[in-house]
Design a protein around this motif. Structure first.
Motif, mmCIF file in Angstrom:
data_model
loop_
_atom_site.group_PDB
_atom_site.id
_atom_site.type_symbol
_atom_site.label_atom_id
_atom_site.label_comp_id
_atom_site.label_asym_id
_atom_site.label_seq_id
_atom_site.Cartn_x
_atom_site.Cartn_y
_atom_site.Cartn_z
ATOM 1 N N SER A 159 0.916 -1.072 0.013
ATOM 2 C CA SER A 159 -0.178 0.185 0.042
ATOM 3 C C SER A 159 0.951 1.012 0.151
ATOM 4 O O SER A 159 2.131 1.124 0.334
ATOM 5 C CB SER A 159 -0.915 0.072 1.253
ATOM 6 O OG SER A 159 -0.058 0.102 2.404
ATOM 7 N N GLN A 160 0.381 2.349 -0.297
ATOM 8 C CA GLN A 160 1.112 3.632 -0.158
ATOM 9 C C GLN A 160 1.657 3.923 1.298
ATOM 10 O O GLN A 160 2.911 4.242 1.492
ATOM 11 C CB GLN A 160 0.244 4.699 -0.637
ATOM 12 C CG GLN A 160 -0.157 5.166 -2.036
ATOM 13 C CD GLN A 160 -0.888 6.326 -2.143
ATOM 14 O OE1 GLN A 160 -1.261 6.896 -1.429
ATOM 15 N NE2 GLN A 160 -0.964 6.545 -3.611
ATOM 16 N N ALA A 161 0.824 3.568 2.321
ATOM 17 C CA ALA A 161 1.193 3.503 3.698
ATOM 18 C C ALA A 161 2.542 2.709 4.099
ATOM 19 O O ALA A 161 3.449 3.276 4.670
ATOM 20 C CB ALA A 161 0.061 3.153 4.422
ATOM 21 N N ALA B 135 5.505 3.939 2.155
ATOM 22 C CA ALA B 135 6.076 5.055 2.825
ATOM 23 C C ALA B 135 6.719 4.855 4.156
ATOM 24 O O ALA B 135 7.743 5.423 4.651
ATOM 25 C CB ALA B 135 4.722 6.047 3.311
ATOM 26 N N GLU B 136 6.171 3.879 5.064
ATOM 27 C CA GLU B 136 6.794 3.462 6.279
ATOM 28 C C GLU B 136 8.246 2.845 5.970
ATOM 29 O O GLU B 136 9.143 3.076 6.528
ATOM 30 C CB GLU B 136 5.752 2.437 7.041
ATOM 31 C CG GLU B 136 6.498 2.085 8.464
ATOM 32 C CD GLU B 136 5.366 1.009 8.949
ATOM 33 O OE1 GLU B 136 5.968 0.326 9.931
ATOM 34 O OE2 GLU B 136 4.346 1.132 8.701
ATOM 35 N N GLN C 72 5.937 9.909 4.875
ATOM 36 C CA GLN C 72 4.574 9.815 5.288
ATOM 37 C C GLN C 72 3.770 9.382 3.823
ATOM 38 O O GLN C 72 4.339 9.613 2.751
ATOM 39 C CB GLN C 72 4.028 11.218 5.690
ATOM 40 C CG GLN C 72 4.662 11.809 6.832
ATOM 41 C CD GLN C 72 4.021 13.069 7.366
ATOM 42 O OE1 GLN C 72 3.474 13.743 6.503
ATOM 43 N NE2 GLN C 72 4.469 13.684 8.440
ATOM 44 N N GLN C 73 2.609 8.753 3.954
ATOM 45 C CA GLN C 73 2.001 8.463 2.899
ATOM 46 C C GLN C 73 1.516 9.563 1.834
ATOM 47 O O GLN C 73 1.348 9.200 0.652
ATOM 48 C CB GLN C 73 0.486 7.690 3.620
ATOM 49 C CG GLN C 73 -0.348 7.010 2.457
ATOM 50 C CD GLN C 73 -1.381 8.165 1.654
ATOM 51 O OE1 GLN C 73 -1.621 8.960 2.480
ATOM 52 N NE2 GLN C 73 -1.692 7.908 0.621
ATOM 53 N N SER D 68 1.870 9.451 -2.304
ATOM 54 C CA SER D 68 0.683 10.004 -3.056
ATOM 55 C C SER D 68 1.224 11.032 -3.903
ATOM 56 O O SER D 68 0.665 11.080 -5.330
ATOM 57 C CB SER D 68 -0.517 10.410 -2.181
ATOM 58 O OG SER D 68 -1.628 10.808 -3.031
#
Length: 93
Positions: free
Chosen positions: A28-30, A33-34, A39-40, A44
């Motif tokens: 996922s984007q999250a 990012a992690e 950050q997500q 994005s």
């Protein structure tokens, strides 16, 4: 203006590829990012083409997705469908 439009199109196209690579890796984007310590929202922005990306950032994203530049070279080459001719082919222009 043409050069600015090219950059915007390039950023947008690259963002679409980043989203494709991320999804293909099951992230996922999250999660991406992690993994990158971001950050997500920054992922994005990359994916929608509103944030420019450095080669180093692209390398980190590819690594996080389990990819290499060699593996995505065909995707990157697709940006240049109308590839300019090499200089030696344009010598008589």
């Amino acid at each position: 203006i043409e050069s600015r439009m090219f950059v915007e199109d390039f950023n947008s196209s690259l963002g679409q590829l980043i989203a494709k690579w991320r999804r293909c890796s099951g992230m996922s984007q999250a999660a991406l990012a992690e993994t990158l310590g971001n950050q997500q929202t920054s992922i994005s922005k990359l994916e929608n083409g509103s944030k420019r990306i450095t080669v180093a950032e692209l390398a980190q994203i590819l690594y996080a997705c389990g990819l290499t530049f060699g593996e995505v070279s065909d995707d990157l080459d697709s940006f240049f469908v109308d590839k300019p001719q090499p200089l030696w082919e344009r010598i008589n222009e």
